[in-house]
Design an enzyme around this catalytic site. Structure first.
Site, PDB file in Angstrom:
ATOM      1  N   ASN A   1       4.735  -0.466  -4.927  1.00 25.18           N
ATOM      2  CA  ASN A   1       3.454  -0.860  -4.086  1.00 25.18           C
ATOM      3  C   ASN A   1       2.635   0.427  -4.281  1.00 25.18           C
ATOM      4  OD1 ASN A   1       1.671  -0.860  -1.887  1.00 25.18           O
ATOM      5  ND2 ASN A   1       3.308  -0.528  -0.348  1.00 25.18           N
TER       6      ASN A   1
ATOM      7  N   LYS B   1      -0.220   0.876  -3.154  1.00 26.15           N
ATOM      8  CA  LYS B   1      -1.110   1.458  -2.132  1.00 26.15           C
ATOM      9  C   LYS B   1      -2.398   1.614  -2.560  1.00 26.15           C
ATOM     10  CE  LYS B   1       2.887   3.152   0.406  1.00 26.15           C
ATOM     11  NZ  LYS B   1       3.520   3.980   1.356  1.00 26.15           N
TER      12      LYS B   1
ATOM     13  N   HIS C   1       3.327  -4.289   6.077  1.00 27.82           N
ATOM     14  CA  HIS C   1       3.449  -2.995   5.731  1.00 27.82           C
ATOM     15  C   HIS C   1       3.415  -2.300   7.055  1.00 27.82           C
ATOM     16  CE1 HIS C   1       3.533   0.908   3.753  1.00 27.82           C
ATOM     17  NE2 HIS C   1       4.289   0.480   2.985  1.00 27.82           N
TER      18      HIS C   1
ATOM     19  N   GLU D   1       1.743   0.815   7.426  1.00 28.58           N
ATOM     20  CA  GLU D   1       0.463   1.191   7.217  1.00 28.58           C
ATOM     21  C   GLU D   1      -0.563   0.325   7.704  1.00 28.58           C
ATOM     22  OE1 GLU D   1       0.680   2.620   3.128  1.00 28.58           O
ATOM     23  OE2 GLU D   1       2.315   4.000   3.809  1.00 28.58           O
TER      24      GLU D   1
ATOM     25  N   GLU E   1      11.541  -0.830   5.930  1.00 29.53           N
ATOM     26  CA  GLU E   1      10.978   0.413   5.585  1.00 29.53           C
ATOM     27  C   GLU E   1      10.755   1.253   6.924  1.00 29.53           C
ATOM     28  OE1 GLU E   1       8.608   0.434   1.733  1.00 29.53           O
ATOM     29  OE2 GLU E   1       7.321  -0.445   3.370  1.00 29.53           O
TER      30      GLU E   1
ATOM     31  N   GLY F   1       6.852   8.251   2.571  1.00 32.03           N
ATOM     32  CA  GLY F   1       6.119   9.080   1.937  1.00 32.03           C
ATOM     33  C   GLY F   1       6.209  10.593   2.644  1.00 32.03           C
TER      34      GLY F   1
ATOM     35  N   SER G   1      10.801   6.949   0.526  1.00 38.27           N
ATOM     36  CA  SER G   1      11.098   7.859  -0.127  1.00 38.27           C
ATOM     37  C   SER G   1      12.369   7.600  -1.151  1.00 38.27           C
ATOM     38  CB  SER G   1      11.171   9.070   0.631  1.00 38.27           C
ATOM     39  OG  SER G   1      10.361   9.487   1.313  1.00 38.27           O
TER      40      SER G   1
ATOM     41  N   GLY H   1       7.113   3.469  -3.128  1.00 35.59           N
ATOM     42  CA  GLY H   1       5.576   4.020  -3.048  1.00 35.59           C
ATOM     43  C   GLY H   1       5.515   4.945  -3.778  1.00 35.59           C
ATOM     44  N   GLY H   2       5.434   6.311  -3.784  1.00 37.47           N
ATOM     45  CA  GLY H   2       4.977   7.436  -4.688  1.00 37.47           C
ATOM     46  C   GLY H   2       5.569   7.197  -5.992  1.00 37.47           C
TER      47      GLY H   2
END
Ligand code: 13P
Length: 249
Positions: free
Chosen positions: A9, A11, A94, A96, A166, A172, A212, A233-234
């Site tokens: 993802n 983002k 999600h 967020e 999640e 994150g 993470s 993610g990251g």
């Protein structure tokens, strides 16, 4: 048999040029395996990403969509629009979007219905906040999120649902759920689905872990019985990290 999936993802990261570079590099470095690989770039990079990935086994997903087919919803994108550019998977729910865009279970149920009506596959996200875990409410929260948005569906719809647990406190933050915490929750999720539908259906649903996930912890998390992959993610923004996570299976 349920699928193993690693999904990235992105983002709100990567403009058109960045996306072309990342996708080209990913295509070069990716080694095909049984694991399904999905990337979810921003809307503006969906088309170039799917064009660059034609003929590869990497699939492209959207990060969100609206529940209506079309109409006066300024700034929104519908399932039909995604399908028209060949995107048939969408991330919904999600944390967020729940936190910053007020997406409620009721709204998500409408989006789920719209996606399924358009024959789309859904990666449905949910997870508890740190305060829920501290108060021992994580299972009740997760159960509620799944029930409220998905349990009105007939069993047949579940072939198009992938779940992604999640925990908000792990997104994150660099703080991953331990492999045991992930396994415990995934087993609870599978049991919840079994109780509502059937054991066969529950065993067929892929449940991804997100929060993470990095090359250093992916192997151990993915080795757990009820963890069928990851929503990254990251680390999905870096091709060598993302491919290392894919290869962790
Ligand atoms: P991180 O991997 O950056 O923690 O993000 C997880 C996530 O939110 C994927 O959807």
């Amino acid at each position: 048999m349920r699928k193993q999936i690693v999904a990235g993802n992105w983002k709100m990261n990567n403009d058109y040029v960045d996306s072309e570079q990342l996708v080209s590099k990913l295509r070069e470095q990716y080694i095909e395996s049984e694991t399904e690989v999905i990337i979810a770039p921003p809307f503006t990079s969906l088309l170039c990403s799917s064009n660059l990935l034609k003929g590869s086994r990497i699939n492209v997903a959207a990060q969100n969509m609206h529940y209506a087919e079309n109409g006066a919803y300024t700034g929104e994108i519908s399932a039909g629009m995604l399908k028209s550019i060949g995107v048939d998977t969408v991330i919904l729910g999600h944390s967020e979007r729940r936190a910053y865009f007020n997406e409620t279970d009721a709204l998500l149920a409408k989006k789920v219905n719209a996606a399924l009506k358009n024959n789309m596959r859904i990666i449905f996200c949910f997870g508890e906040e740190l305060s829920d875990r501290k108060s021992g409410n994580e299972e009740a929260i997760v159960e509620g999120q799944i029930k409220n948005a998905l349990f009105h569906l007939p069993a047949s719809a579940w072939t198009n649902i992938v779940l992604a647990y999640e925990p908000v406190w792990a997104i994150g933050t660099g703080e991953t759920a331990s492999p045991e915490q992930a396994q415990d929750m995934h087993a609870f999720i599978r049991k919840t689905i079994e109780n509502k539908y059937s054991s066969a259906l529950a065993l067929d649903v892929s449940i991804l872990y997100g929060g993470s996930v990095k090359p250093a912890n992916a192997k151990e998390i993915f080795s757990k019985e009820d963890v069928d992959g990851g929503l990254i993610g990251g680390a999905a923004l870096d091709v060598s990290q993302f491919t290392a996570i894919i290869n962790a299976f």
